[in-house]
Design a protein around this motif. Structure first.
Motif, PDB file in Angstrom:
ATOM      1  N   ASN A 190     -31.742 -15.841   5.786  1.00  0.00           N
ATOM      2  CA  ASN A 190     -32.748 -15.946   6.209  1.00  0.00           C
ATOM      3  C   ASN A 190     -31.778 -15.457   8.089  1.00  0.00           C
ATOM      4  OD1 ASN A 190     -34.654 -14.294   7.860  1.00  0.00           O
ATOM      5  ND2 ASN A 190     -35.578 -16.568   8.327  1.00  0.00           N
ATOM      6  N   GLY A 191     -31.013 -14.798   8.428  1.00  0.00           N
ATOM      7  CA  GLY A 191     -30.490 -15.060   9.122  1.00  0.00           C
ATOM      8  C   GLY A 191     -29.065 -15.282   9.213  1.00  0.00           C
ATOM      9  N   GLY A 227     -26.400 -14.601   6.980  1.00  0.00           N
ATOM     10  CA  GLY A 227     -25.816 -13.208   6.095  1.00  0.00           C
ATOM     11  C   GLY A 227     -25.806 -13.736   4.331  1.00  0.00           C
ATOM     12  N   ASN A 257     -20.250 -12.294   5.503  1.00  0.00           N
ATOM     13  CA  ASN A 257     -20.316 -10.925   5.970  1.00  0.00           C
ATOM     14  C   ASN A 257     -19.866  -9.842   6.996  1.00  0.00           C
ATOM     15  OD1 ASN A 257     -22.505 -12.204   5.895  1.00  0.00           O
ATOM     16  ND2 ASN A 257     -22.324 -12.971   7.062  1.00  0.00           N
ATOM     17  N   THR A 313     -24.488  -5.688   8.815  1.00  0.00           N
ATOM     18  CA  THR A 313     -25.221  -5.610  10.211  1.00  0.00           C
ATOM     19  C   THR A 313     -26.260  -6.241  10.528  1.00  0.00           C
ATOM     20  OG1 THR A 313     -26.147  -3.049   9.483  1.00  0.00           O
ATOM     21  CG2 THR A 313     -24.115  -2.960  10.673  1.00  0.00           C
ATOM     22  N   ASN A 314     -26.728  -6.462   9.251  1.00  0.00           N
ATOM     23  CA  ASN A 314     -28.468  -6.604   9.419  1.00  0.00           C
ATOM     24  C   ASN A 314     -28.061  -8.347   8.730  1.00  0.00           C
ATOM     25  OD1 ASN A 314     -31.032  -8.216   9.187  1.00  0.00           O
ATOM     26  ND2 ASN A 314     -32.070  -6.780   9.274  1.00  0.00           N
ATOM     27  N   THR A 315     -28.627  -9.729   9.198  1.00  0.00           N
ATOM     28  CA  THR A 315     -28.108 -10.890   8.230  1.00  0.00           C
ATOM     29  C   THR A 315     -29.287 -11.455   8.077  1.00  0.00           C
ATOM     30  OG1 THR A 315     -28.509 -12.078  10.208  1.00  0.00           O
ATOM     31  CG2 THR A 315     -25.937 -11.616  10.028  1.00  0.00           C
ATOM     32  N   ARG A 316     -30.360 -10.914   8.092  1.00  0.00           N
ATOM     33  CA  ARG A 316     -31.507 -11.505   7.416  1.00  0.00           C
ATOM     34  C   ARG A 316     -31.239 -10.444   5.835  1.00  0.00           C
ATOM     35  NH1 ARG A 316     -36.983 -11.989  10.962  1.00  0.00           N
ATOM     36  NH2 ARG A 316     -35.221 -13.966  11.981  1.00  0.00           N
TER      37      ARG A 316
END
Length: 116
Positions: free
Chosen positions: A88-89, A91, A106, A110-113
């Protein structure tokens, strides 16, 4: 007679269904969001306590979080001897040594969730 036969079949089916599950001891430390299996190892991802490993079919669990910087683990998957943890955040993290160490993977993400 037909109702007795149906009742007997349901009763026998319920007995066999209960025999398939056995409670284990843990892991303790957070809600379990996901499980993954690699060989005889079972990994559990938790909310806030990272990843736990069991090598004895769930009888005991050990935290294996060396290198994981975000301990809310939403997803786990195994590919051969590689274990991936989606957080959750933080990656995605990769372990190539059964959870003894983890490294962020990572690049390009582009989204680490990561939920799944």
């Amino acid at each position: 007679m037909k109702k007795i036969l149906i009742f007997t079949i349901i009763l026998i089916s319920a007995t066999f269904a209960n025999a398939q599950w056995q409670q284990t001891s843990g892991p303790y430390g957070g809600d379990i969001f996901c499980l993954a299996v690699s060989g005889t190892n079972i990994f559990a991802g938790t909310y806030g306590s990272g990843v736990f490993l069991s090598t004895d079919s769930g009888s005991s669990w050990t935290a294996v979080n060396n290198g994981i910087t975000n301990t809310t683990v939403f997803s786990l998957t195994a590919s051969g001897t590689n274990i991936f943890a989606g957080t959750n955040g933080g990656g995605v993290f990769l372990s190539t040594d059964n959870g003894n160490s983890w490294a962020a993977v990572n690049n390009g993400l582009t989204n680490t969730r990561v939920y799944t």
